[in-house]
Design a protein around this motif. Structure first.
Motif, short mmCIF file in Angstrom:
data_model
loop_
_atom_site.label_atom_id
_atom_site.label_comp_id
_atom_site.label_asym_id
_atom_site.label_seq_id
_atom_site.Cartn_x
_atom_site.Cartn_y
_atom_site.Cartn_z
N GLY A 10 0.81 -1.20 0.00
CA GLY A 10 0.00 0.00 0.00
C GLY A 10 0.84 1.25 0.00
N ARG A 11 0.16 2.35 0.06
CA ARG A 11 0.83 3.65 0.16
C ARG A 11 0.03 4.48 1.15
NH1 ARG A 11 4.63 6.44 -2.40
NH2 ARG A 11 4.55 8.71 -2.23
N GLY A 12 0.73 5.07 2.10
CA GLY A 12 0.04 5.89 3.08
C GLY A 12 0.97 6.30 4.20
N THR A 27 1.77 1.04 9.90
CA THR A 27 0.89 1.69 8.95
C THR A 27 -0.49 1.06 9.09
OG1 THR A 27 0.67 2.41 6.64
CG2 THR A 27 1.47 0.15 7.02
N THR A 28 -1.41 1.48 8.25
CA THR A 28 -2.75 0.89 8.28
C THR A 28 -3.15 0.47 6.88
OG1 THR A 28 -3.79 3.06 8.03
CG2 THR A 28 -3.52 2.24 10.27
N TRP A 98 4.76 0.94 1.00
CA TRP A 98 5.21 -0.12 1.92
C TRP A 98 4.76 -1.47 1.39
CZ3 TRP A 98 1.12 -2.87 3.74
CH2 TRP A 98 -0.12 -2.23 3.77
N LYS A 99 5.44 -2.51 1.86
CA LYS A 99 5.11 -3.88 1.45
C LYS A 99 5.29 -4.81 2.64
CE LYS A 99 6.16 -7.37 -2.02
NZ LYS A 99 4.87 -7.50 -2.63
N LEU A 100 4.28 -5.61 2.92
CA LEU A 100 4.32 -6.64 3.95
C LEU A 100 4.55 -7.96 3.26
CD1 LEU A 100 3.86 -6.92 7.08
CD2 LEU A 100 1.55 -7.66 6.49
N ALA A 127 9.56 2.09 1.42
CA ALA A 127 10.38 2.75 0.41
C ALA A 127 11.04 4.00 0.98
CB ALA A 127 9.52 3.12 -0.79
N GLY A 128 12.27 4.24 0.55
CA GLY A 128 12.96 5.47 0.91
C GLY A 128 13.64 5.50 2.26
#
Length: 143
Positions: A10-12, A27-28, A98-100, A127-128
């Motif tokens: 996701g991205r957040g 994150t959520t 992000w990646k789980l 990321a980053g």
């Protein structure tokens, strides 16, 4: 609690914090397009540290024989504390990819806890992130 079986991305908003020398990300994830049914996503960012270490920490900090639900609530509480209070916070990012990883655990709560309906844990990447941000931290306590 069931194995995730497949990855999640996701991205957040992402909060990066350390606990007992290890750096974690929080994150959520929204369970549907209405952005309802949020779940917390927590995992280690420190290279070489597996998601199982998070559960080991939770078990060490709870009573012997604590349920997976109680351990998951402890994990989510630590992540929420870093987000809200800044305890151990290394960084807070409004928009990061992000990646789980595909392995891990998920727990669905019977009711909302820390404004979340569940917790997914696994190996997390954000990321980053620079290597010094995710490196092991000195600490008074080691698990």
């Amino acid at each position: 609690m069931a194995e995730i079986g497949k990855g999640l991305d996701g991205r957040g908003r992402v909060t990066v914090f350390h606990m007992f020398t290890v750096v974690f990300g929080y994150t959520t994830h929204h369970m549907d397009e209405r952005r309802l049914g949020d779940i917390g996503v927590v995992g280690p960012l420190t290279p070489g540290v597996s998601w199982q270490e998070l559960w080991r920490m939770a078990a060490a900090m709870n009573t012997e024989g604590a349920s997976r639900d109680k351990l998951a609530r402890w994990i989510l509480l630590q992540a929420t504390r870093a987000f809200v209070c800044g305890s151990g916070r290394i960084g807070h990012y409004d928009s990061r990819t992000w990646k789980l990883g595909p392995d891990g655990h998920r727990v669905r709560f019977a009711d909302a806890y820390c404004n979340r309906y569940g917790l997914w844990t696994g190996d997390l990447t954000v990321a980053g992130m620079a290597s010094d941000q995710v490196a092991m931290r000195p600490g008074l306590y080691r698990m």
